[in-house]
Motif scaffolding. Structure first.
Motif, PDB file in Angstrom:
ATOM      1  N   ASP A  60       0.833  -1.219   0.000  1.00  0.00           N
ATOM      2  CA  ASP A  60       0.000   0.000   0.000  1.00  0.00           C
ATOM      3  C   ASP A  60       0.861   1.260   0.000  1.00  0.00           C
ATOM      4  OD1 ASP A  60      -2.160  -1.635   0.038  1.00  0.00           O
ATOM      5  OD2 ASP A  60      -2.555  -1.441   2.212  1.00  0.00           O
ATOM      6  N   THR A  61       1.957   1.217   0.822  1.00  0.00           N
ATOM      7  CA  THR A  61       2.846   2.401   0.896  1.00  0.00           C
ATOM      8  C   THR A  61       3.520   2.676  -0.447  1.00  0.00           C
ATOM      9  OG1 THR A  61       3.267   1.919   3.222  1.00  0.00           O
ATOM     10  CG2 THR A  61       4.801   3.430   2.114  1.00  0.00           C
ATOM     11  N   LEU A  62       3.986   1.592  -1.083  1.00  0.00           N
ATOM     12  CA  LEU A  62       4.618   1.768  -2.405  1.00  0.00           C
ATOM     13  C   LEU A  62       3.631   2.341  -3.415  1.00  0.00           C
ATOM     14  CD1 LEU A  62       6.748  -1.510  -2.644  1.00  0.00           C
ATOM     15  CD2 LEU A  62       7.595   0.832  -2.412  1.00  0.00           C
ATOM     16  N   LEU A  63       2.374   1.851  -3.331  1.00  0.00           N
ATOM     17  CA  LEU A  63       1.350   2.347  -4.261  1.00  0.00           C
ATOM     18  C   LEU A  63       1.075   3.833  -4.015  1.00  0.00           C
ATOM     19  CD1 LEU A  63      -0.658   1.655  -6.486  1.00  0.00           C
ATOM     20  CD2 LEU A  63      -2.330   1.052  -4.710  1.00  0.00           C
ATOM     21  N   GLU A  64       0.991   4.213  -2.709  1.00  0.00           N
ATOM     22  CA  GLU A  64       0.761   5.635  -2.386  1.00  0.00           C
ATOM     23  C   GLU A  64       1.933   6.508  -2.833  1.00  0.00           C
ATOM     24  OE1 GLU A  64       0.026   5.889   1.747  1.00  0.00           O
ATOM     25  OE2 GLU A  64      -1.981   4.954   1.654  1.00  0.00           O
ATOM     26  N   LEU A  65       3.165   5.995  -2.636  1.00  0.00           N
ATOM     27  CA  LEU A  65       4.338   6.753  -3.080  1.00  0.00           C
ATOM     28  C   LEU A  65       4.331   6.957  -4.587  1.00  0.00           C
ATOM     29  CD1 LEU A  65       7.152   5.198  -0.847  1.00  0.00           C
ATOM     30  CD2 LEU A  65       6.259   7.530  -0.738  1.00  0.00           C
ATOM     31  N   SER A  69       4.140  10.489  -6.306  1.00  0.00           N
ATOM     32  CA  SER A  69       5.172  10.871  -7.280  1.00  0.00           C
ATOM     33  C   SER A  69       4.545  11.301  -8.605  1.00  0.00           C
ATOM     34  CB  SER A  69       6.121   9.693  -7.496  1.00  0.00           C
ATOM     35  OG  SER A  69       7.061   9.984  -8.512  1.00  0.00           O
ATOM     36  N   TYR A  70       3.510  10.595  -9.022  1.00  0.00           N
ATOM     37  CA  TYR A  70       2.835  10.955 -10.278  1.00  0.00           C
ATOM     38  C   TYR A  70       2.137  12.315 -10.162  1.00  0.00           C
ATOM     39  CZ  TYR A  70      -0.387  10.692 -14.208  1.00  0.00           C
ATOM     40  OH  TYR A  70      -1.085  10.965 -15.349  1.00  0.00           O
ATOM     41  N   ARG A  71       1.502  12.539  -8.978  1.00  0.00           N
ATOM     42  CA  ARG A  71       0.819  13.827  -8.781  1.00  0.00           C
ATOM     43  C   ARG A  71       1.811  14.985  -8.765  1.00  0.00           C
ATOM     44  NH1 ARG A  71      -0.203  17.218  -4.889  1.00  0.00           N
ATOM     45  NH2 ARG A  71       0.954  15.983  -3.365  1.00  0.00           N
ATOM     46  N   THR A  76       4.377  19.617 -11.222  1.00  0.00           N
ATOM     47  CA  THR A  76       5.623  20.231 -11.711  1.00  0.00           C
ATOM     48  C   THR A  76       5.527  20.556 -13.194  1.00  0.00           C
ATOM     49  OG1 THR A  76       6.860  18.950 -10.074  1.00  0.00           O
ATOM     50  CG2 THR A  76       8.121  19.965 -11.865  1.00  0.00           C
ATOM     51  N   ASP A  77       4.987  19.618 -13.958  1.00  0.00           N
ATOM     52  CA  ASP A  77       4.819  19.871 -15.410  1.00  0.00           C
ATOM     53  C   ASP A  77       3.892  21.053 -15.651  1.00  0.00           C
ATOM     54  OD1 ASP A  77       6.457  17.743 -15.873  1.00  0.00           O
ATOM     55  OD2 ASP A  77       4.834  16.306 -16.272  1.00  0.00           O
ATOM     56  N   LYS A  78       2.822  21.127 -14.859  1.00  0.00           N
ATOM     57  CA  LYS A  78       1.874  22.243 -15.016  1.00  0.00           C
ATOM     58  C   LYS A  78       2.549  23.577 -14.701  1.00  0.00           C
ATOM     59  CE  LYS A  78      -2.627  23.896 -13.437  1.00  0.00           C
ATOM     60  NZ  LYS A  78      -3.748  23.646 -12.508  1.00  0.00           N
ATOM     61  N   GLU A  79       3.329  23.594 -13.582  1.00  0.00           N
ATOM     62  CA  GLU A  79       4.009  24.837 -13.197  1.00  0.00           C
ATOM     63  C   GLU A  79       5.046  25.239 -14.244  1.00  0.00           C
ATOM     64  OE1 GLU A  79       6.372  26.723  -9.346  1.00  0.00           O
ATOM     65  OE2 GLU A  79       5.547  24.678  -9.304  1.00  0.00           O
TER      66      GLU A  79
END
Length: 523
Positions: A60-65, A69-71, A76-79
């Protein structure tokens, strides 16, 4: 022999008791063994369950990370895209500004070329006129010589004879001519007096200077600075892009600074930020909403102030758009002096002087009020306020006298009427009167200190006093060290030193005082 039954059963009872104890111990050990086995099995199950839970938590922790990271990558791409868009927009503005500067430079070059051509044409025409005048002088001289030969009279002799005959035969005509000239002079006396009065008032003129381009807003606490900046600077970017001003947030406690060369934008931004601080809701959508409302309210206030100014001066038939431009002058300052107040003062002064001189009072007031109308748009359109004011007056069909007054009030054109000259005088009087325009207190004190330092630098000077706001310096010298001739020398050298080292408005009067006192006391 009889047997005792108690003696027979006693060993059996003891044996049974011992066996019971042994069996109890065995049972207890078996029970403990079985219980320990059960506890070990439970512990093993708990360990296995804990391992399974740990594996699940790890997944679960790896999935949340991965999701976080994707968010973050998306944000970052948007900024980065926003920054690229801002940079591109800035580059486009700079390119447009550079293009405008190039066009302006080209226009100036064309104007210089045309002026050079006109100068050359004028020089050529002046040379032609000089040649023609020389030829005419030669012809007149030749004709005069021929006439003298034909008449056998010299020029002086003919002149004396003619004057004597005129004096004898036309004395009555001369008297009548003098009488007519006197009558004509009386008719022109009123106009001549007006011109003399206006000329005298023009000589009274004087100017002062100052500047103001920032506004300060007081905050309830330093935490408000963070709210104004917003997350990742979104709020401050929105404020600056919507209002068109620069927001300076530094280490100054409980205060921020708004910087802009457009005072109307600065005022709208100030009211917008103060409203947001009172409201407490600060986010991009709310900022745009408050800005739109403040802009609308300010525009209504501008029109109201323009109408009040026209009403105060008693002017009628003023175009509504001109009224709006008059109201905008309230948000312009010229060297610290409010432009609308200055324009109203000029209108009143023009009306008073026009009444004294017998000119059109209403037209004079109108010219005085509108003389700086170009300042209401000189931050939006290229050009001086004189040129812009002339264009506005022509666009809204103002009287030619008003147009000429606007065009000539700074000497850019020749005044064609008494009212235009009155506007020049009233404009200078309103600006130069005491208290109309501000000067820096630090500059004032520094100027006085520099004057006194220069005076004290001369040998034999006891004390120097700067008086009358620096317009006069009085130097007290030691009478036993400085004689009368040396005092004149000190005054002259101090004058030269002030002229070479200081910058000051107007003139400075220097007085060197040498005083000797003989004092006795009778007892």
């Amino acid at each position: 022999m009889e047997r005792n039954p108690g003696a027979i059963t006693s060993p059996f009872a003891i044996l049974a008791f011992v066996i019971g104890i042994i069996l109890g111990i065995i049972i207890i050990l078996v029970v403990n063994y079985i219980r320990n086995k059960s506890e070990e099995k439970k512990a093993t199950n708990l360990i296995d369950q804990a391992k399974k839970d740990a594996e699940k938590q790890k997944r679960d922790t790896l999935l949340e990370l991965k999701e976080e990271s994707y968010r973050l990558k998306q944000e970052t791409d948007k900024e980065v895209k926003e920054k690229k868009a801002e940079i591109k927009e800035s580059e486009e503005r700079l390119l447009q500004r550079e293009k405008n500067l190039d066009n302006r430079e080209e226009m100036l070059q064309k104007r210089d070329t045309m002026l050079d051509q006109k100068d050359n044409n004028l020089l050529s025409k002046a040379k032609d006129l000089q040649d023609k005048e020389a030829k005419i002088d030669e012809l007149m001289k030749s004709e005069l010589e021929q006439l003298e030969k034909i008449a056998k009279f010299s020029k002086e002799k003919a002149h004396d004879m003619i004057m004597k005959r005129v004096e004898e035969n036309m004395s009555l005509e001369i008297a009548n001519y003098i009488k007519e000239q006197e009558a004509e002079a009386k008719l022109k006396a009123n106009e001549t007096a007006k011109s003399l009065i206006v000329s005298s008032m023009q000589r009274y003129s004087n100017d002062v200077a100052n500047e103001q381009t920032v506004s300060t807003i007081t905050l309830p606490n330093d935490e408000m600075k963070g709210r104004l900046i917003g997350r990742e600077g979104r709020n401050i970017r929105t404020i600056e892009s919507v209002t068109g001003v620069d927001l300076i947030i530094d280490d100054t406690p409980e205060a921020i600074v708004i910087s802009s060369f457009d005072p109307l934008r600065r005022e709208i931004a100030k009211i917008t930020i103060e409203t947001l601080i009172k409201d407490g809701r600060i986010h991009p959508a709310r900022i745009e909403e408050v800005y739109d409302k403040v802009s609308k309210d300010i525009n209504e206030k501008i029109t109201e102030m323009g109408n009040d100014a026209c009403y105060e001066l008693g002017l009628s038939k003023v175009d509504p758009k001109v009224v709006n431009l008059i109201g905008k002058l309230h948000f312009r300052t010229s060297y610290g002096q409010n432009a609308l107040q200055h324009s109203k003062e000029v209108g009143h002064l023009c009306g008073l002087m026009a009444a004294e001189l017998g000119e059109n009072v209403q037209l004079a007031k109108r010219a005085g009020l509108l003389h700086d109308i170009g300042k209401s748009i000189d931050f939006e359109v290229d050009g001086s306020h004189v040129e812009l004011g002339e264009e506005i007056a022509k666009k809204y069909h103002e009287d030619p006298v008003v147009i000429n007054a606007i065009k000539s009030h700074h000497g850019d054109a020749e005044p064609t009427s008494i009212i235009a000259i009155l506007v020049q005088v009233a404009d200078t009087l309103s600006a130069a009167r005491p208290g109309a325009r501000n000067d820096s207190l630090e500059n004032y004190i520094k100027r006085l200190e520099e004057l006194e330092e220069i005076g004290n630098s001369f040998e034999g000077v006891e004390k120097t006093y700067a008086m009358q706001a620096g317009r006069e310096v009085r130097v007290m010298v030691k009478p036993d060290e400085v004689d009368d001739s040396t005092s004149y020398k000190i005054a002259r050298e101090m004058k030269e030193k002030i002229e070479n080292e200081l910058q000051y408005p107007g003139t400075i009067k220097i007085t060197v005082i040498r005083e000797t006192r003989a004092q006795e006391e009778a007892r």
